[in-house]
Scaffold this active site. Sequence first.
Site, PDB file in Angstrom:
ATOM      1  CE1 TYR A 160      64.598 -21.566 -96.218  1.00 27.81           C
ATOM      2  CE2 TYR A 160      66.337 -20.090 -96.918  1.00 27.81           C
ATOM      3  CZ  TYR A 160      65.828 -20.997 -96.019  1.00 27.81           C
ATOM      4  OH  TYR A 160      66.558 -21.330 -94.915  1.00 27.81           O
ATOM      5  CE  LYS A 237      59.012 -32.221 -86.305  1.00 34.11           C
ATOM      6  NZ  LYS A 237      59.657 -33.095 -85.312  1.00 34.11           N
ATOM      7  CG  ASP A 338      62.723 -34.123 -84.822  1.00 27.13           C
ATOM      8  OD1 ASP A 338      62.583 -34.932 -85.752  1.00 27.13           O
ATOM      9  OD2 ASP A 338      61.859 -33.932 -83.939  1.00 27.13           O
ATOM     10  CG  ASP A 362      69.700 -22.227 -94.658  1.00 21.09           C
ATOM     11  OD1 ASP A 362      70.913 -22.277 -94.425  1.00 21.09           O
ATOM     12  OD2 ASP A 362      69.077 -21.144 -94.750  1.00 21.09           O
TER      13      ASP A 362
HETATM   14  O1  LIG Z   1      70.712 -15.632 -98.158  1.00 26.91           O
HETATM   15  C1  LIG Z   1      71.067 -15.550 -97.006  1.00 26.91           C
HETATM   16  O2  LIG Z   1      71.387 -14.486 -96.478  1.00 26.91           O
HETATM   17  C2  LIG Z   1      71.157 -16.779 -96.156  1.00 26.91           C
HETATM   18  C3  LIG Z   1      71.011 -18.036 -96.954  1.00 26.91           C
HETATM   19  C4  LIG Z   1      71.581 -19.197 -96.273  1.00 26.91           C
HETATM   20  O3  LIG Z   1      71.799 -19.254 -95.086  1.00 26.91           O
HETATM   21  C5  LIG Z   1      71.917 -20.360 -97.077  1.00 26.91           C
HETATM   22  O4  LIG Z   1      71.539 -20.446 -98.236  1.00 26.91           O
HETATM   23  O5  LIG Z   1      72.566 -21.263 -96.527  1.00 26.91           O
HETATM   24 MG   LIG Z   2      72.563 -21.144 -94.448  1.00 30.18          MG
END
Ligand SMILES: O=C(O)CCC(=O)C(=O)O
Ligand SMILES: [Mg+2]
Length: 473
Positions: A160, A237, A338, A362
């Site tokens: 990210y 993982k 997983d 996420d």
């Molecule tokens: O920032 C986004 O558009 C997606 C981020 C996301 O899915 C989250 O942080 O759960």
């Molecule tokens: Mg998300």
Amino acid sequence: MYDKITPPTTGEKITFKNGEPVVPANPIIPFIRGDGTGIDIWPATEKVLDAAVAKAYKGTRKISWFKVYAGDEACDLYGTYQYLPQDTLTAIKEYGIAIKGPLTTPVGGGIRSLNVALRQIFDLYACVRPCRYYAGTPSPHKNPEKLDVIVYRENTEDIYLGIEWKQGSEIGDRLIKILNEELIPATPEHGKKQIPLDAGIGIKPISKSGSQRLVRRAIKHALTLPKNKQQVTLVHKGNIMKYTEGAFRDWGYELATTEFRQECVTERESWILGNKEKNANLSLEENARMIDPGFDALTPEKKAQIVKEVETVLNDIWASHGNGKWKEKIMVNDRIADSIFQQIQTRPDEYSILATMNLNGDYLSDAAAAIVGGLGMGPGANIGDSCAVFEATHGTAPKHAGLDKINPGSVILSGVMMLEFMGWQEAADLVKKGLSAAIANGQVTYDLARMIEPPVEPLKCSEFADAIIKYFG
Ligand SMILES: O=C(O)CCC(=O)C(=O)O
Ligand SMILES: [Mg+2]
Ligand SMILES: NC(=O)C1=CN([C@@H]2O[C@H](COP(=O)(O)OP(=O)(O)OC[C@H]3O[C@@H](n4cnc5c(N)ncnc54)[C@H](OP(=O)(O)O)[C@@H]3O)[C@@H](O)[C@H]2O)C=CC1
């Protein structure tokens, strides 16, 4: 100080002391309405939170909301491509706690995520997403009430960070060339591997400091939970990504067994201690054999290593953790990513806090929310040491935008998390009470209504907010 917005004329700033908010009776709290369904969800949320605060504190406490802009709304006010104006950043920094609706991120190209940007700009390193069941919520699972977990997601690094190069870009191609011709051949463990010349490239940084501050916060949170929920599972993982995800696990254990030595026991330590408790005469090797099912097939070096591990654990912590004392400590274990996705479905009640890196968290938070009723029931908080921004797990759900239809539950519950973070527990409890009662009485939005047997007539988004307020009692 501000270009196009004006703070409320009444209210005071929230400040932070030692990472904890200091909250006045009339705090100013910036909010971002959000794109897509934000237009429906935010007014419903504001109404519920205001009603709860008014009822709980009878006028002695009140939130002064400060509207700030991000996403499409910001571009309308500030001009093209002004998705995250300086005004908004200044306001969040100044007032410390904010709440937001979802913001759109295009796939493939276009702007990078504004949601992620806010987390990085304010160093909101812990994304906290509780997934618990409210009685009466329909679920695709038979026993959704067994799931009561909090996803503790590292929120600032991993892929990210957004350091990636497009396939065919000049720097991307240069990087591949350097990797293929210099760095990979110079690393014997990579053998003759090569990166395809037509690859896009992304970088996945996982730092020790970033991992440990997340795990530290997760352990501190575990200390506040009832005894039977005092567990932190490191999700990774690490079998495949040894130096990033595997390192996250190792750093997590390292932190737990150093900074929190008296408070924590690892799963392997608990086996070693438990074995000795059952049989005081057990040799180190017998104990080692019991904690490692494949022990007899191992090389002599590996066997010696495990025997040494047993010896070290017994020497170091038998006095403090032995004779069952470890059962009173926070259990720290780890699961491969997983596997945890199936475990939260097949053995949900075995888990409590799931400490994850950014991408795994996420994915996992959406999956866990689905078990307890879907994305309409998934709140969240992004927390740092001097700022916190509350937001739901879900996104903008654009096909439902502007229809007064979507479930505002996740942002309302994010508001509950915000009230709890502020120490306004009475107001938070009222919202939870109202929401629980509305759901228990089948007064729900479309997403839950469609799963209830026999089907019930769905409430609108705004009607659901009214129902919650009605059930404050
Ligand atoms: O920032 C986004 O558009 C997606 C981020 C996301 O899915 C989250 O942080 O759960
Ligand atoms: Mg998300
Ligand atoms: N923090 C943030 O602001 C986030 C932003 N995003 C962004 O949102 C945009 C859309 O993402 P998308 O992948 O469609 O994911 P979304 O989470 O926005 O929506 C996916 C589906 O989840 C269900 N859902 C979402 N929110 C709710 C809710 N409040 N109540 C009930 N059901 C809900 C809906 O399912 P159904 O139609 O079946 O009812 C919806 O179609 C993207 O640009 C993405 O980047 C995504 C995640 C987080």
